[in-house]
Write a protein that holds these residues in place. Structure first.
Motif, mmCIF file in Angstrom:
data_model
loop_
_atom_site.group_PDB
_atom_site.id
_atom_site.type_symbol
_atom_site.label_atom_id
_atom_site.label_comp_id
_atom_site.label_asym_id
_atom_site.label_seq_id
_atom_site.Cartn_x
_atom_site.Cartn_y
_atom_site.Cartn_z
ATOM 1 N N PRO B 25 0.827 -1.208 0.000
ATOM 2 C CA PRO B 25 0.000 0.000 0.000
ATOM 3 C C PRO B 25 0.863 1.260 0.000
ATOM 4 O O PRO B 25 2.090 1.187 0.128
ATOM 5 N N LEU B 32 -6.521 -0.826 4.244
ATOM 6 C CA LEU B 32 -6.153 -1.610 3.062
ATOM 7 C C LEU B 32 -7.314 -2.519 2.722
ATOM 8 O O LEU B 32 -7.889 -3.161 3.603
ATOM 9 N N SER B 94 -5.651 1.206 -0.941
ATOM 10 C CA SER B 94 -5.325 1.692 0.405
ATOM 11 C C SER B 94 -5.830 3.116 0.553
ATOM 12 O O SER B 94 -6.057 3.821 -0.447
#
Lengths: 113, 113
Positions: B25, B32, B94
């Protein structure tokens, strides 16, 4: 109740046209409505978002119209261009979990020159 | 790079094998997400992690699917005993959490023979 219904599935317009993509929801707990744009082979990217305290939001050629009483919202693309050809997803986020997005099924837009 | 990175970009495997998909991410993003996108379909939520909270696994389609996020950063989605219906693009996103935009990677295209 947690679904977001999106239509049409696909849309073809000529350059300069104004494609309109519609979404509807049932759960009144949804209070944040983003639109994402996805080009082939890429992940979606945030385009524009609206909250239910306003009825319209514009960013460049993209406009979201929101009808709280009907629980519907739509994306309008003014003066559409071939480069706008992509898949568009509406989404909704519930007030009980602001991290979460529930996506519509997507609309594939093709803009011809 | 500054974006979400997914690997591999493509994976072809035989039915019954296990696969691991990786997501890196954006640094500093606490949330996430994993989604699945089947051909011509919308984004199906699978699982999400937020900080140190227990993950929301409500979208995982079966117990063959699992995911981990180590050290609050990298995540791995594991599919055991793959089936042909698992063929899809698996997308990771993310965000900073809440109503902040989700930033997507370009996905892993998984094909089960």
């Amino acid at each position: 109740q947690q679904q977001v219904k999106q239509s049409p599935q696909s849309l073809i317009v000529q350059k300069g046209g104004i494609p309109i993509i519609n979404c509807a929801y049932e759960n009144t707990a949804f209070d944040y409505f983003p639109w994402y744009q996805q080009f082939p082979g890429k992940g979606p990217a945030l385009l524009i978002a609206i909250r239910p305290d306003v009825s319209e939001k514009k960013e460049g050629r993209f406009t979201i119209s929101f009808n709280k009483s009907a629980k519907q919202f739509s994306l309008h693309i003014m003066d559409s261009q071939p480069g706008d050809s992509a898949t568009y997803f509406c989404a909704a986020s519930p007030n009980w979990n602001t991290d979460k997005l529930i996506f519509g099924t997507g609309t594939r837009l093709q803009v011809f020159p | 790079g500054a974006g979400v990175s997914q690997s591999p970009s493509n994976k072809v495997t035989e039915k019954g094998k296990d696969v691991e998909l990786r997501c890196d991410p954006i640094s500093g993003h606490t949330a996430l997400y994993w989604y699945r996108q089947s051909l011509g379909q919308g984004l199906e939520f699978l699982i999400y992690f937020q900080g140190n909270s227990a993950p929301d696994k409500s979208g995982l389609p079966s117990d063959r699917f699992s995911a981990e996020r180590t050290g609050g950063s990298v995540s791995t989605l594991t599919i055991q005993r793959t089936q042909q219906e698992d063929s899809a693009v698996y997308l990771c996103a993310s965000s900073l959490g809440g109503r902040q935009p989700q930033h997507f990677g370009d996905g892993t295209r998984l094909s089960i023979l």
